[in-house]
Design an enzyme around this catalytic site. Sequence first.
Site, PDB file in Angstrom:
ATOM      1  N   ASP A  83       0.805  -1.227   0.000  1.00 44.88           N
ATOM      2  CA  ASP A  83       0.000   0.000   0.000  1.00 44.88           C
ATOM      3  C   ASP A  83       0.833   1.269   0.000  1.00 44.88           C
ATOM      4  OD1 ASP A  83       0.708  -0.484   2.841  1.00 44.88           O
ATOM      5  OD2 ASP A  83      -0.585   1.254   3.217  1.00 44.88           O
TER       6      ASP A  83
ATOM      7  N   ASP B 102       5.746   0.430   3.172  1.00 51.15           N
ATOM      8  CA  ASP B 102       5.998  -0.790   3.924  1.00 51.15           C
ATOM      9  C   ASP B 102       5.567  -1.990   3.087  1.00 51.15           C
ATOM     10  OD1 ASP B 102       3.232  -0.441   4.047  1.00 51.15           O
ATOM     11  OD2 ASP B 102       3.306   0.371   6.072  1.00 51.15           O
TER      12      ASP B 102
ATOM     13  N   TYR C 227      -5.719   0.538   9.249  1.00 49.00           N
ATOM     14  CA  TYR C 227      -6.826   0.909   8.363  1.00 49.00           C
ATOM     15  C   TYR C 227      -8.147   0.587   9.055  1.00 49.00           C
ATOM     16  CZ  TYR C 227      -3.661   1.879   4.508  1.00 49.00           C
ATOM     17  OH  TYR C 227      -2.685   2.437   3.708  1.00 49.00           O
TER      18      TYR C 227
ATOM     19  N   GLU D  11       5.584   9.950   3.071  1.00 51.12           N
ATOM     20  CA  GLU D  11       5.157   8.620   2.634  1.00 51.12           C
ATOM     21  C   GLU D  11       4.080   8.766   1.565  1.00 51.12           C
ATOM     22  OE1 GLU D  11       4.372   4.219   4.480  1.00 51.12           O
ATOM     23  OE2 GLU D  11       3.713   5.927   5.674  1.00 51.12           O
TER      24      GLU D  11
END
Length: 521
Positions: free
Chosen positions: A92, A95, A244, A493
């Site tokens: 995603d 990571d 999430y 990120e």
Amino acid sequence: MEKTVMRKTKTMMTSSSVPRHFCFLLSLSSIFTSSRSTVPHNYADALTKSLIYFEAQRSGRLPYNQRVTWRDNSGLTDGLEQGVDLVGGYYDAGDHVKFGLPMAFTVTMLSWNVIEYGEHIAGAGELEHAMETIKWGTDYFIKAHTSPSVLWAEVGDGYTDHYCWQRPEDMTTSRQAYKIDENNPGSDLAGETAAAMAAASVVFRETNPHYSHLLLHHAQQLFEFGDKYRGKYDGSIGVAKNYYTSVSGYQDELLWAAIWLYKATDNHRYLSYVIDNAHLFGGVGWSITEFSWDVKYAGIQVLLSQLLTDEKHSKHKSVLEQYQSKAEYYICSCLNKNNGTKNNARFTPGGLIYIRQWNNMQYVSSGSFLTMVYSDLLHKSNHRKLKCHGGDVTPQELLQFSKSQVDYILGSNPMNMSYLVGFGPRFPTRVHHRGASIVSFRENKGFIGCTQGYDSWYGSKDPNPNIVVGALVGGPNHNDEFFDHRGNYMQTEACTYNTAPLVGIFARLNYLENTGFYASY
């Protein structure tokens, strides 16, 4: 060390329970002017690079035509412990966990972009790449949906993954897989995956009808499963909760899945589901000022607004108009034209939509996509104006707003920084991304251990040795400030669902610029 909890969670925003975002009192013209560059942007180049990004996020065995050459095969034993093949899919962000919910939303949005602007993507020579990007995700979903009521939801977990800083090719972290089933429901995840596969079935309908039919079969099964066995997926899969969390619940995903299934099948059973559950599931109740991997209401409301242009939906006009009213609430909030500050998005001084400090660009890209789609809807409806509390808005003004946000992303901002990595002369060089921050596996196959990356690479002040081309990073803070540090993960990120909504926008803007269509819009 990298973030440990609540890395990507977000809070649902409604007219009654909204964090009180202060709002800069900007007019539309000041928003446009503050973020407009005198130098035109190369939208075709941005489109190409946005699609390249997804190749950097691939998990599994990479294909012969892989363009991101600093990546190599990874995650080749995913699912092995559970006796299922879960090789493939996307990481995603920076990571190496494969989170099902954001991955599915990414594919839904990529598919919607192709459905909406496929002709323009093709005109720029990128349709094949766009469809390959979608298929890399849907191939994984087919593997993950091992029986009608079983969907593998996640591979790996954030806790062990974030303990290490190493290349995906060297992964030593847990690759345990987690599933939802009849006893461990996840209607939100099942619904989003059904939406992704239904939308993708539309994309492949003409070029690969057999594959399209297969996707539709899985989508229908997943929807039935999610609707019959109701519950939030993070209640069944605890390791997902701090990364999430499904804050909005599962009702929006069930509506989202149903409308995509209707678009894929033309079966009125799915439309009736959306109409009959409009009030119960909040489709015409929630007034939303964001659209994201968790909160789908604004997207649902825009999709249903499009149905009003077709006479065959006239018998549902009353409910569809209620959906449209909520869609226009969202659009007006993006323009700072609702009544009251809590009912509007706020903006940075440079004119960027600002929802929250953590990965704010996801809301910018998704909002830019919905405002562009709605601009086109107004244009096709005899140039109807959007009526907001703060005044009427023409389709041209709405298009210009969407363009202003995209131009800000590409460098028309106070930092003169492109937040799309690899685009333009100045962009983030220390992206919070494990694979990009460590020497390429293809260049140096020497094993890099779990914490060795922290010792040798994470704290380095040097630019990343590999460029994550096309990644949309989290972006600037509320004052348009951006700090290009690898440890500043809130800003540096990037995530797949940040870039996904931009694909169609870049193609559309490229077409409008090349044809001179702006003048007659």
